[in-house]
Scaffold this motif. Structure first.
Motif, short mmCIF file in Angstrom:
data_model
loop_
_atom_site.label_atom_id
_atom_site.label_comp_id
_atom_site.label_asym_id
_atom_site.label_seq_id
_atom_site.Cartn_x
_atom_site.Cartn_y
_atom_site.Cartn_z
N ASP A 68 35.44 -5.94 -0.62
CA ASP A 68 34.49 -5.39 -1.36
C ASP A 68 34.58 -6.39 -2.74
N MET A 69 35.35 -7.26 -2.86
CA MET A 69 35.48 -8.07 -4.17
C MET A 69 35.68 -9.39 -3.98
N GLU A 70 34.74 -10.11 -5.02
CA GLU A 70 34.87 -11.71 -4.78
C GLU A 70 35.74 -12.05 -6.15
N ILE A 71 36.43 -13.09 -5.89
CA ILE A 71 37.19 -13.74 -6.96
C ILE A 71 36.98 -15.12 -7.10
N ILE A 72 36.51 -15.61 -8.32
CA ILE A 72 36.06 -17.09 -8.43
C ILE A 72 37.29 -17.47 -9.16
N SER A 73 37.80 -18.83 -8.40
CA SER A 73 39.16 -19.38 -9.09
C SER A 73 38.80 -19.60 -10.55
N GLY A 74 39.69 -19.46 -11.51
CA GLY A 74 39.45 -19.69 -12.95
C GLY A 74 40.58 -20.12 -13.61
N ILE A 75 40.44 -20.61 -15.03
CA ILE A 75 41.57 -21.14 -15.66
C ILE A 75 41.03 -21.33 -17.12
N GLU A 76 41.88 -21.05 -18.13
CA GLU A 76 41.69 -21.27 -19.37
C GLU A 76 42.63 -22.44 -20.13
N PHE A 77 41.83 -23.57 -20.36
CA PHE A 77 42.81 -24.57 -21.12
C PHE A 77 42.39 -24.47 -22.70
N SER A 78 43.55 -24.75 -23.29
CA SER A 78 43.50 -24.93 -24.72
C SER A 78 43.33 -26.45 -24.80
N THR A 79 42.40 -26.82 -25.69
CA THR A 79 42.42 -28.16 -25.93
C THR A 79 42.29 -28.39 -27.44
N ASP A 80 42.35 -29.66 -28.00
CA ASP A 80 42.36 -29.94 -29.14
C ASP A 80 41.38 -30.94 -29.74
N TYR A 81 40.47 -30.73 -30.71
CA TYR A 81 39.47 -31.67 -31.35
C TYR A 81 39.75 -31.72 -32.75
N CYS A 82 40.16 -32.74 -33.31
CA CYS A 82 40.48 -32.73 -34.67
C CYS A 82 41.04 -31.82 -35.10
N ARG A 83 42.15 -31.49 -34.41
CA ARG A 83 43.01 -30.10 -35.04
C ARG A 83 42.12 -28.65 -35.09
N GLN A 84 41.02 -28.88 -34.27
CA GLN A 84 40.44 -27.47 -33.96
C GLN A 84 40.95 -27.14 -32.43
N GLU A 85 41.28 -25.90 -32.20
CA GLU A 85 41.66 -25.53 -30.93
C GLU A 85 40.34 -25.24 -30.16
N ILE A 86 40.24 -25.67 -29.20
CA ILE A 86 38.86 -25.23 -28.37
C ILE A 86 39.31 -24.91 -26.74
N HIS A 87 38.88 -23.66 -26.54
CA HIS A 87 39.21 -23.08 -25.15
C HIS A 87 38.17 -23.43 -24.30
#
Ligand code: AMP
Ligand code: FE
Ligand code: FE
Ligand code: ZN
Length: 286
Positions: A68-87
């Motif tokens: 009865d449940m669907e799971i979509i695979s996922g991940i959250e990466f932390s990245t850096d753009y000019c010292r700004q953390e972008i997930h």
């Protein structure tokens, strides 16, 4: 009434998906099994586990889920753009891909080194915690600042996790150590190579909106429109931007379990199933 509540009234039975969830594989407090159980109990039919820099929660969740449940695979990466953390969230990636597993093992090693450096700094400040305590708290999971915070609370150096981030380990505090992160371009390209969808996480939290078209040029597939940190105005703004830039729209509660980060509970953000179909159609087209 929030925009999400309002939306819920109009589209209630069609809203049963949460695509941003954490487990003990990173800094959440529920095991994948507990998360699946709790998600089922509140009527979610589609979830995605998006742990920080790890996919280790996905396989156990797939084993726990029923038909009865669907799971979509996922991940959250932390990245850096000019010292700004972008997930950046990655959906539909192949969790058995060898290149992905190699990248993740490098990121895990970086996380351990950085956590050890932060513990060193804390000790130099007179906040004595042993790295083995942090290691024990993180267990087999992807070690992060939340685990260091839990160790500080355990040792009585702070009353709660928030206080730890404010005083010791948040960005621009004395014991904070930056991790060398990949750029958003590298991560977006990696996700696309894995035949996944690369989605900008919670842009309303800290992102300069001017970066979004740039990320789109790198190949960004979507934008997380619904997130507990987003105001109604931000939800509208990002919906419009997604339309303009032809980006998928996603969302989720960013739930980290029953305790810990921000006390964001499961069920606080649900997204229309339509968005899930659009994501799945996109993935199928790759
Ligand atoms: P890390 O990936 O080790 O740098 O840790 C960042 C994670 O810590 C974020 O993704 C959140 O889950 C959590 N976090 C950040 N700020 C706070 C805060 N003020 N209180 C609790 N948790 C936080
Ligand atoms: Fe987290
Ligand atoms: Fe995040
Ligand atoms: Zn998250």
């Amino acid at each position: 009434m929030s925009y999400a509540d309002n939306y819920k009234l109009k589209d209630d039975i069609h809203m049963a998906a949460d695509l941003h969830l954490h487990t003990i594989a990173s800094d959440g407090s529920w095991s994948p099994h507990e998360l699946v159980k709790n998600a089922r109990e509140i009527g979610l039919s589609t979830i995605s586990i998006t742990d920080h820099d790890t996919i280790d929660g996905i396989e156990p969740a797939l084993r726990s889920k029923g038909s009865d449940m669907e799971i979509i695979s996922g991940i959250e990466f932390s990245t850096d753009y000019c010292r700004q953390e972008i997930h950046i969230l990655g959906y539909g990636i192949d969790i058995y891909n060898q290149d992905l597993q190699e990248l993740l093992s490098i990121l895990q090693k970086d996380r351990v080194q950085r956590a050890q450096a932060m513990v060193k700094r804390l000790n130099a400040m007179g906040k004595y915690i042993d790295y083995s305590l942090v290691e024990n708290i993180a267990g087999t999971g992807s070690v992060g600042r939340v685990h260091i915070a839990q160790a500080l609370v355990k040792k009585g150096y702070a009353n709660n996790i928030n206080e730890c981030f404010r005083k010791y380990i948040g960005n621009n505090t004395p014991a904070y150590v930056r991790r060398e992160k990949l750029s958003p371009k590298q991560i977006i390209e990696t996700i696309l190579e894995m035949k996944g969808a690369a989605v900008l996480a919670h842009p309303g939290k800290n992102l300069n909106d001017d970066l979004i078209p740039l990320l789109k040029n790198y190949g960004l597939s979507g934008i997380e429109v619904l997130h507990p940190s987003h105001s109604i105005a931000q939800i509208r703004k990002y919906s419009q931007l997604a339309k303009k830039l032809k980006l998928l729209t996603t969302g989720g509660s960013d739930c980290h379990g029953a305790k810990g980060k921000d006390q964001r509970y499961l069920g606080t953000v649900k997204i229309p199933n339509r968005w899930v179909y659009q994501l799945k159609s996109f993935l199928a087209s790759l």
